[in-house]
Design a protein around this motif. Structure first.
Motif, short mmCIF file in Angstrom:
data_model
loop_
_atom_site.label_atom_id
_atom_site.label_comp_id
_atom_site.label_asym_id
_atom_site.label_seq_id
_atom_site.Cartn_x
_atom_site.Cartn_y
_atom_site.Cartn_z
N GLY A 169 -21.38 5.45 -0.93
CA GLY A 169 -22.15 6.92 0.02
C GLY A 169 -21.37 7.41 1.47
O GLY A 169 -21.53 7.76 1.96
N GLY A 170 -20.55 7.77 0.83
CA GLY A 170 -19.22 8.68 1.68
C GLY A 170 -18.74 8.15 2.35
O GLY A 170 -18.13 8.80 3.55
N ASP A 171 -18.35 6.73 2.43
CA ASP A 171 -17.61 6.21 3.55
C ASP A 171 -16.44 6.03 3.91
O ASP A 171 -15.88 5.11 2.84
CB ASP A 171 -18.69 4.44 3.55
N ARG A 172 -15.75 6.91 3.59
CA ARG A 172 -14.49 6.92 3.53
C ARG A 172 -13.43 5.67 4.07
O ARG A 172 -12.44 4.91 3.56
CB ARG A 172 -13.83 8.33 4.18
N ALA A 173 -13.99 5.34 5.32
CA ALA A 173 -13.41 4.62 6.32
C ALA A 173 -13.12 3.16 4.74
O ALA A 173 -12.24 2.34 4.78
CB ALA A 173 -13.78 3.71 6.76
N ALA A 174 -14.40 3.08 4.20
CA ALA A 174 -14.55 1.15 3.62
C ALA A 174 -14.07 1.58 2.07
O ALA A 174 -13.90 0.44 1.63
CB ALA A 174 -16.34 1.60 3.48
N ALA A 175 -13.97 3.21 1.65
CA ALA A 175 -13.59 3.35 0.63
C ALA A 175 -12.26 3.50 0.30
O ALA A 175 -10.92 2.62 -0.51
CB ALA A 175 -14.00 4.83 0.17
N GLU A 176 -11.10 4.09 1.87
CA GLU A 176 -9.67 3.49 2.39
C GLU A 176 -9.71 2.28 1.94
O GLU A 176 -8.33 1.37 1.04
CB GLU A 176 -9.00 3.75 3.24
N ASP A 177 -10.31 1.23 2.75
CA ASP A 177 -9.69 -0.09 2.29
C ASP A 177 -10.55 -0.69 1.18
O ASP A 177 -9.73 -1.72 0.86
CB ASP A 177 -10.86 -1.02 3.60
N ILE A 178 -11.07 -0.66 0.16
CA ILE A 178 -11.64 -1.14 -0.43
C ILE A 178 -10.48 -0.75 -1.39
O ILE A 178 -10.04 -1.83 -2.48
CB ILE A 178 -12.95 -0.53 -1.31
N VAL A 179 -9.93 0.57 -1.38
CA VAL A 179 -8.82 0.84 -2.34
C VAL A 179 -7.55 0.47 -2.62
O VAL A 179 -6.96 -0.14 -3.06
CB VAL A 179 -8.66 2.35 -2.43
N GLN A 180 -7.81 0.07 -1.17
CA GLN A 180 -6.40 -0.68 -0.82
C GLN A 180 -6.34 -2.10 -1.38
O GLN A 180 -5.26 -2.22 -2.36
CB GLN A 180 -6.01 -0.22 0.94
N GLU A 181 -7.61 -3.01 -1.18
CA GLU A 181 -7.81 -3.66 -1.44
C GLU A 181 -7.88 -3.92 -3.17
O GLU A 181 -6.76 -5.31 -3.17
CB GLU A 181 -9.28 -4.72 -1.17
N ALA A 182 -7.83 -3.02 -3.49
CA ALA A 182 -7.71 -3.31 -4.71
C ALA A 182 -6.27 -3.08 -4.84
O ALA A 182 -6.18 -3.44 -6.17
CB ALA A 182 -8.43 -2.13 -5.54
N PHE A 183 -5.76 -2.01 -4.88
CA PHE A 183 -4.02 -2.02 -5.55
C PHE A 183 -3.24 -3.81 -4.64
O PHE A 183 -2.68 -3.67 -5.40
CB PHE A 183 -3.49 -0.39 -4.34
N LEU A 184 -3.86 -4.60 -3.41
CA LEU A 184 -3.27 -4.94 -2.79
C LEU A 184 -3.11 -6.26 -4.04
O LEU A 184 -3.00 -7.25 -4.80
CB LEU A 184 -3.97 -5.67 -2.10
N ARG A 185 -3.96 -6.43 -4.38
CA ARG A 185 -4.91 -7.34 -6.09
C ARG A 185 -3.78 -6.84 -7.16
O ARG A 185 -3.74 -7.97 -7.86
CB ARG A 185 -6.26 -7.42 -5.85
N LEU A 186 -3.81 -5.61 -7.48
CA LEU A 186 -2.95 -5.76 -8.57
C LEU A 186 -1.51 -5.75 -8.41
O LEU A 186 -1.25 -6.19 -9.55
CB LEU A 186 -2.94 -3.24 -8.77
N TRP A 187 -0.54 -5.49 -6.91
CA TRP A 187 -0.11 -5.68 -7.19
C TRP A 187 0.50 -6.71 -7.10
O TRP A 187 1.57 -8.01 -7.48
CB TRP A 187 0.65 -4.94 -5.99
N ALA A 188 -0.48 -7.62 -6.73
CA ALA A 188 -0.76 -9.57 -7.66
C ALA A 188 -0.04 -9.88 -8.76
O ALA A 188 0.36 -10.98 -8.62
CB ALA A 188 -1.43 -9.98 -6.22
N ARG A 189 -0.66 -8.81 -9.10
CA ARG A 189 -0.40 -9.47 -10.59
C ARG A 189 0.65 -8.77 -10.84
O ARG A 189 0.54 -8.60 -12.53
CB ARG A 189 -2.41 -8.71 -11.31
#
Length: 188
Positions: free
Chosen positions: A45-65
């Protein structure tokens, strides 16, 4: 053939990033991050802080793989990241159900004003408010298909459902949006 080449190139960047190559990691984030961020912004819903956290977490999970990624597997990196990010956004949304959706922060347009900009902002706000009112799965399907431009098979892979279910969710979501926006049609 180009899609397969892109997937192998991305897998090579991921493997290099997993070995500590910062340039490869940056190249992968530069390639996949903007589209993922746009999708997640819409999901939150446009929550930039939440979106940045989610994108960062998604990339962290990708790095783990990174060590066991299969470039010839069913999903490309962008599709996989989209699915992970969508699940993270849904989990976040479920944890915050007590907050009313109409209090979601609007997405501000940083461009200079003017009547056209005001009209565009009103349209964006109306669409995002209407999107936020849709059931989560319908919102996810509509955003992935009509805002992010993913194809139905990619959406199906991201959401873990069949292509027909994607088509059904998208159609119901579009009808829901139309019904929600119809009263404001002349205004917008």
């Amino acid at each position: 053939m180009r899609v397969q080449d892109d997937r192998r190139d991305e897998a090579g960047l991921l493997a290099a990033a997993g070995r500590g190559d910062r340039r490869a990691a940056r190249a992968l984030v530069d390639r996949l991050g903007p589209r993922l961020m746009g999708f997640v912004l819409r999901m939150t819903g446009g929550d930039r802080a939440a979106a940045e956290d989610i994108v960062q977490e998604a990339f962290l999970r990708l790095w783990a793989r990174s060590g066991d990624w299969d470039a010839d597997g069913a999903a490309g990196l962008g599709t996989w990241l989209g699915r992970v990010a969508a699940n993270l956004a849904i989990d976040r949304s479920r944890r915050r159900r007590d907050a009313p959706l109409d209090q979601a922060p609007p997405i501000a347009d940083p461009a200079p004003g003017g009547e056209g900009r005001m009209q565009q902002a009103a349209r964006h706000d109306a669409v995002y408010t209407a999107l936020a009112s849709l059931p989560e799965r319908q919102r996810q399907a509509v955003v992935l298909r009509h805002i992010e431009g993913y194809a139905n098979p990619e959406i199906a892979a991201m959401m873990g459902i069949g292509v027909e279910a994607v088509e059904s969710l998208t159609a119901r979501g579009k009808r829901g949006l139309a019904a929600l926006l119809r009263p404001r049609q002349e205004e917008l």
